[in-house]
Each structure stands twice: as structure tokens, then as C-alpha cells.
Design a protein around this motif. Structure first.
Motif, PDB file in Angstrom:
ATOM      1  N   VAL A 221       4.952  10.054  -3.366  1.00 21.95           N
ATOM      2  CA  VAL A 221       4.413  10.350  -4.701  1.00 21.95           C
ATOM      3  C   VAL A 221       4.237   9.068  -5.506  1.00 21.95           C
ATOM      4  O   VAL A 221       3.198   8.845  -6.143  1.00 21.95           O
ATOM      5  CB  VAL A 221       5.346  11.330  -5.436  1.00 21.95           C
ATOM      6  CG1 VAL A 221       4.856  11.542  -6.869  1.00 21.95           C
ATOM      7  CG2 VAL A 221       5.398  12.659  -4.708  1.00 21.95           C
ATOM      8  N   ILE A 222       5.241   8.189  -5.488  1.00 26.50           N
ATOM      9  CA  ILE A 222       5.164   6.946  -6.258  1.00 26.50           C
ATOM     10  C   ILE A 222       4.059   6.046  -5.716  1.00 26.50           C
ATOM     11  O   ILE A 222       3.314   5.419  -6.484  1.00 26.50           O
ATOM     12  CB  ILE A 222       6.530   6.224  -6.237  1.00 26.50           C
ATOM     13  CG1 ILE A 222       7.563   7.055  -7.000  1.00 26.50           C
ATOM     14  CG2 ILE A 222       6.419   4.838  -6.859  1.00 26.50           C
ATOM     15  CD1 ILE A 222       8.969   6.497  -6.935  1.00 26.50           C
ATOM     16  N   ASP A 223       3.924   5.968  -4.391  1.00 24.67           N
ATOM     17  CA  ASP A 223       2.863   5.149  -3.802  1.00 24.67           C
ATOM     18  C   ASP A 223       1.487   5.608  -4.265  1.00 24.67           C
ATOM     19  O   ASP A 223       0.664   4.796  -4.703  1.00 24.67           O
ATOM     20  CB  ASP A 223       2.951   5.202  -2.271  1.00 24.67           C
ATOM     21  CG  ASP A 223       4.156   4.453  -1.723  1.00 24.67           C
ATOM     22  OD1 ASP A 223       4.788   3.724  -2.517  1.00 24.67           O
ATOM     23  OD2 ASP A 223       4.473   4.607  -0.530  1.00 24.67           O
ATOM     24  N   GLU A 224       1.231   6.904  -4.172  1.00 21.77           N
ATOM     25  CA  GLU A 224      -0.067   7.424  -4.565  1.00 21.77           C
ATOM     26  C   GLU A 224      -0.312   7.267  -6.062  1.00 21.77           C
ATOM     27  O   GLU A 224      -1.414   6.916  -6.496  1.00 21.77           O
ATOM     28  CB  GLU A 224      -0.178   8.906  -4.174  1.00 21.77           C
ATOM     29  CG  GLU A 224      -0.260   9.153  -2.680  1.00 21.77           C
ATOM     30  CD  GLU A 224      -1.543   8.604  -2.079  1.00 21.77           C
ATOM     31  OE1 GLU A 224      -2.565   8.573  -2.783  1.00 21.77           O
ATOM     32  OE2 GLU A 224      -1.508   8.200  -0.909  1.00 21.77           O
ATOM     33  N   LEU A 225       0.729   7.493  -6.856  1.00 17.14           N
ATOM     34  CA  LEU A 225       0.558   7.436  -8.303  1.00 17.14           C
ATOM     35  C   LEU A 225       0.273   6.015  -8.776  1.00 17.14           C
ATOM     36  O   LEU A 225      -0.582   5.804  -9.639  1.00 17.14           O
ATOM     37  CB  LEU A 225       1.807   7.970  -8.999  1.00 17.14           C
ATOM     38  CG  LEU A 225       1.712   8.085 -10.520  1.00 17.14           C
ATOM     39  CD1 LEU A 225       0.619   9.068 -10.914  1.00 17.14           C
ATOM     40  CD2 LEU A 225       3.035   8.506 -11.121  1.00 17.14           C
ATOM     41  N   LEU A 226       0.946   5.027  -8.214  1.00 12.10           N
ATOM     42  CA  LEU A 226       0.715   3.650  -8.647  1.00 12.10           C
ATOM     43  C   LEU A 226      -0.674   3.163  -8.237  1.00 12.10           C
ATOM     44  O   LEU A 226      -1.304   2.386  -8.957  1.00 12.10           O
ATOM     45  CB  LEU A 226       1.798   2.738  -8.069  1.00 12.10           C
ATOM     46  CG  LEU A 226       3.162   2.843  -8.761  1.00 12.10           C
ATOM     47  CD1 LEU A 226       4.185   1.956  -8.076  1.00 12.10           C
ATOM     48  CD2 LEU A 226       3.067   2.488 -10.233  1.00 12.10           C
ATOM     49  N   VAL A 227      -1.154   3.614  -7.082  1.00 15.21           N
ATOM     50  CA  VAL A 227      -2.525   3.268  -6.690  1.00 15.21           C
ATOM     51  C   VAL A 227      -3.522   3.879  -7.673  1.00 15.21           C
ATOM     52  O   VAL A 227      -4.475   3.210  -8.100  1.00 15.21           O
ATOM     53  CB  VAL A 227      -2.802   3.751  -5.250  1.00 15.21           C
ATOM     54  CG1 VAL A 227      -4.279   3.587  -4.910  1.00 15.21           C
ATOM     55  CG2 VAL A 227      -1.959   2.961  -4.254  1.00 15.21           C
ATOM     56  N   ARG A 228      -3.294   5.139  -8.052  1.00 10.36           N
ATOM     57  CA  ARG A 228      -4.180   5.778  -9.028  1.00 10.36           C
ATOM     58  C   ARG A 228      -4.091   5.069 -10.381  1.00 10.36           C
ATOM     59  O   ARG A 228      -5.088   4.974 -11.107  1.00 10.36           O
ATOM     60  CB  ARG A 228      -3.814   7.256  -9.187  1.00 10.36           C
ATOM     61  CG  ARG A 228      -4.006   8.068  -7.924  1.00 10.36           C
ATOM     62  CD  ARG A 228      -5.474   8.159  -7.529  1.00 10.36           C
ATOM     63  NE  ARG A 228      -5.637   8.849  -6.262  1.00 10.36           N
ATOM     64  CZ  ARG A 228      -5.690   8.259  -5.085  1.00 10.36           C
ATOM     65  NH1 ARG A 228      -5.577   6.937  -5.022  1.00 10.36           N
ATOM     66  NH2 ARG A 228      -5.855   8.936  -3.979  1.00 10.36           N
ATOM     67  N   TYR A 229      -2.905   4.587 -10.726  1.00  8.90           N
ATOM     68  CA  TYR A 229      -2.742   3.886 -11.998  1.00  8.90           C
ATOM     69  C   TYR A 229      -3.547   2.599 -12.014  1.00  8.90           C
ATOM     70  O   TYR A 229      -4.234   2.286 -12.988  1.00  8.90           O
ATOM     71  CB  TYR A 229      -1.261   3.601 -12.228  1.00  8.90           C
ATOM     72  CG  TYR A 229      -0.983   2.730 -13.431  1.00  8.90           C
ATOM     73  CD1 TYR A 229      -1.537   3.024 -14.679  1.00  8.90           C
ATOM     74  CD2 TYR A 229      -0.164   1.618 -13.335  1.00  8.90           C
ATOM     75  CE1 TYR A 229      -1.285   2.232 -15.780  1.00  8.90           C
ATOM     76  CE2 TYR A 229       0.096   0.825 -14.437  1.00  8.90           C
ATOM     77  CZ  TYR A 229      -0.466   1.134 -15.661  1.00  8.90           C
ATOM     78  OH  TYR A 229      -0.218   0.350 -16.747  1.00  8.90           O
ATOM     79  N   VAL A 230      -3.499   1.843 -10.928  1.00  9.78           N
ATOM     80  CA  VAL A 230      -4.264   0.598 -10.842  1.00  9.78           C
ATOM     81  C   VAL A 230      -5.760   0.899 -10.886  1.00  9.78           C
ATOM     82  O   VAL A 230      -6.529   0.200 -11.565  1.00  9.78           O
ATOM     83  CB  VAL A 230      -3.892  -0.170  -9.563  1.00  9.78           C
ATOM     84  CG1 VAL A 230      -4.826  -1.357  -9.363  1.00  9.78           C
ATOM     85  CG2 VAL A 230      -2.456  -0.648  -9.634  1.00  9.78           C
ATOM     86  N   GLU A 231      -6.196   1.946 -10.208  1.00 11.08           N
ATOM     87  CA  GLU A 231      -7.604   2.325 -10.248  1.00 11.08           C
ATOM     88  C   GLU A 231      -8.014   2.740 -11.663  1.00 11.08           C
ATOM     89  O   GLU A 231      -9.134   2.435 -12.106  1.00 11.08           O
ATOM     90  CB  GLU A 231      -7.866   3.470  -9.263  1.00 11.08           C
ATOM     91  CG  GLU A 231      -7.719   3.053  -7.796  1.00 11.08           C
ATOM     92  CD  GLU A 231      -7.833   4.241  -6.862  1.00 11.08           C
ATOM     93  OE1 GLU A 231      -7.880   5.386  -7.367  1.00 11.08           O
ATOM     94  OE2 GLU A 231      -7.875   4.037  -5.634  1.00 11.08           O
TER      95      GLU A 231
END
Length: 293
Positions: A221-231
Motif C-alpha cells: 500500500v505504501i509503495d503504491e501510494l508514494l508513487v501516486r503521490y509523486v505522480e
């Protein structure tokens, strides 16, 4: 009156130019409102996803994503820095692109003097042309974004530099764009994108802490969320730049139209003076001829 004919030609040329700049001013004004609404609509999403990412990171101290500063600083230096440079596809928008590219150039020179190499991602035709002229290493680019940016068109080129950071070949990643302040003011901005600054990930203020139930697990969850945050940060930068572009173009075209009007007034004054001098000369010649007879 060869001189008068030449002046009339100049007046006609400037009038045609004024019509073009006036039309471009009106087009930019109509696009500016939509661009500003799109930019303002993206800001709450960025703030919300930042708070969620901060709360998740604080709730799981046993796992730290590579995008976070404390994990990245512990790794060895790669002596390479990445830049995501957001510019416009078209010109005629004043010093918008010049200011941000000058800031990027100064920062690149500082890093190169420290022995670091540069990899760049160009978003926008003007930035791509500049980077190619200065001989920078462009790993990916995207142009012809249009008036409405789409995240799926930005993800591919940006993912190249994000993957390079995850692999450890980049120490830092900066995003450079023009931030929209108001219609008359736009500010060239350079922000550290990776590692994510701790100041941006403060989460909710207070002594309480959030408790989450994860599916399938916290790391995923954290991996996916941080990628979405950077995007989301990159999309926000592009939206801010588009709003700044339309505002700067409207102001620049209005200034050009006003200057064209001043030039037309000066040329008409010169034309009238020249015509009056020619008429006076002809009358003097007629009077002198009549007096001689």
C-alpha cells in the motif's frame, strides 16, 4: 510621394500585426480561465494524498520507502542528479520559459562544478530544444501536451527517471516549473522531488496517530501510494505551468497590441508631417512660378 507610400506600407504592416496579437490575447484569455480552474482543482488532491502518505509512513516506522529522505541518505552517492523540466510547447509568452531555463542552467552549473552529472526529462517543446542545444543528457521527453494535460501521457517519460532513482543511479531528482501566483505574476520554481522532503510529509498535526488495516499488506500500500503521490506532484507542476503560460501569453499579447497602437500613432504623425511638407513645397513652387511670370 515615395516616402509617404513607404510609411503607409509600414502602417498597414503594423496594423496587421496588431490584429494578430489582439486575437491571440483574446484566445489566451479564454483558455486562461479553464487552465486556472484545472490547476486549482488539482491542489486539494495533492494536499490530501500528501497527508495520507505522511500518516501511513508515520504509522509504519518499521518500513521506509526509498522515496523518503531518511532511507535515501543512508545509501551511497551516485554523483548523478535528475531534473524534470516543465516548459511550454509554444512561445510568445514573455519571459516565462527564459526565467525557468536560466534557473535550471545556474543549478546545473553548480552541480557540475561539484563533479555531478545530470540526467533530464523534458516536458514541453521549448525545454527539449534548450536541453538539446546545451548538450544535456535527455533520457526522455514529452511534447505537444495540449491545453488539457493527461496523467497517462506524463507517466511514461517520468517513470524513466523514477526507476533510475529506485535503482540507485540518481541521488536526487528536482522538478522545475513556473508556479502560478496570479494573472500578473508567475514565479519560476525548483523543488526537490526525490527524496521527498520531510517538511512536505508532516501529516496531520496533533498527538494522535492513525491506525490502519492494510490489504494485502502495508508495504504494498505504501509503495503504491508514494508513487501516486509523486505522480500527483508532477501533474500539479504541469497544471501550474499551463495556467502560468496562458496568463503570461495574455499579458504579453496585450502589451504587444498596446505597443503596436503606439507605433501606428507615431507613424501616422510622421506621415501627416511628411504629406504636409510635400503640399507646402508644391504650393511654394506654384507661388514662385506665378511670381516669376
Amino acid at each position: 510621394m515615395a516616402v509617404g507610400k513607404e510609411i503607409r506600407g509600414k502602417i498597414k504592416s503594423v496594423e496587421n500585426t496588431k490584429k494578430i496579437t489582439k486575437a491571440m490575447e483574446m484566445v489566451a484569455a479564454s483558455k486562461m480561465r479553464k487552465a486556472q480552474d484545472r490547476m486549482r482543482a488539482a491542489r486539494p488532491y495533492s494536499d490530501m494524498i500528501r497527508n495520507i502518505a505522511a500518516n501511513l509512513a508515520a504509522a509504519n516506522p518499521e518500513y521506509t520507502h526509498p522515496f523518503l529522505a531518511q532511507a535515501r541518505n543512508a545509501k551511497g552517492a551516485a554523483n548523478k542528479v535528475g531534473f524534470i523540466i516543465v516548459t511550454t510547447d509554444k512561445g510568445l509568452c514573455g519571459g516565462l520559459n527564459t526565467n525557468v531555463l536560466r534557473m535550471v542552467t545556474n543549478r546545473m552549473r553548480e552541480l557540475e562544478s561539484q563533479g555531478k552529472r545530470i540526467d533530464a526529462v523534458a516536458i514541453g517543446n521549448k525545454g527539449l530544444g534548450f536541453l538539446n542545444r546545451v548538450g544535456a543528457s535527455v533520457v526522455s521527453h514529452v511534447i505537444q501536451i495540449g491545453d488539457t494535460p493527461h496523467l497517462d501521457k506524463l507517466i511514461g517519460p517520468v517513470k524513466v527517471i523514477l526507476d533510475a532513482y529506485l535503482e540507485g543511479t540518481l541521488d536526487e531528482v528536482y522538478v522545475c516549473y513556473t508556479k502560478f501566483i496570479n494573472t500578473m505574476k508567475q514565479e519560476s520554481t525548483m523543488e526537490q522531488l526525490l527524496p521527498l522532503p520531510a517538511a512536505k510529509l508532516q501529516g496531520d498535526k496533533g498527538n494522535h496517530s492513525w491506525d490502519y488495516i492494510y490489504e494485502p499488506q502495508a508495504q504494498t500500500v505504501i509503495d503504491e501510494l508514494l508513487v501516486r503521490y509523486v505522480e500527483a506532484l508532477i501533474y500539479q507542476a504541469v497544471a501550474e505551468n499551463l495556467a502560468s503560460e496562458q496568463s503570461a501569453r495574455m499579458v504579453a499579447m496585450k502589451s504587444a497590441s498596446d505597443n503596436a497602437g503606439n507605433v501606428i500613432g507615431e507613424l501616422k504623425l510622421i506621415y501627416n508631417k511628411t504629406r504636409q511638407a510635400a503640399i507646402t513645397k508644391e504650393l511654394s513652387e506654384i507661388v514662385a512660378g506665378a511670381a516669376a511670370v
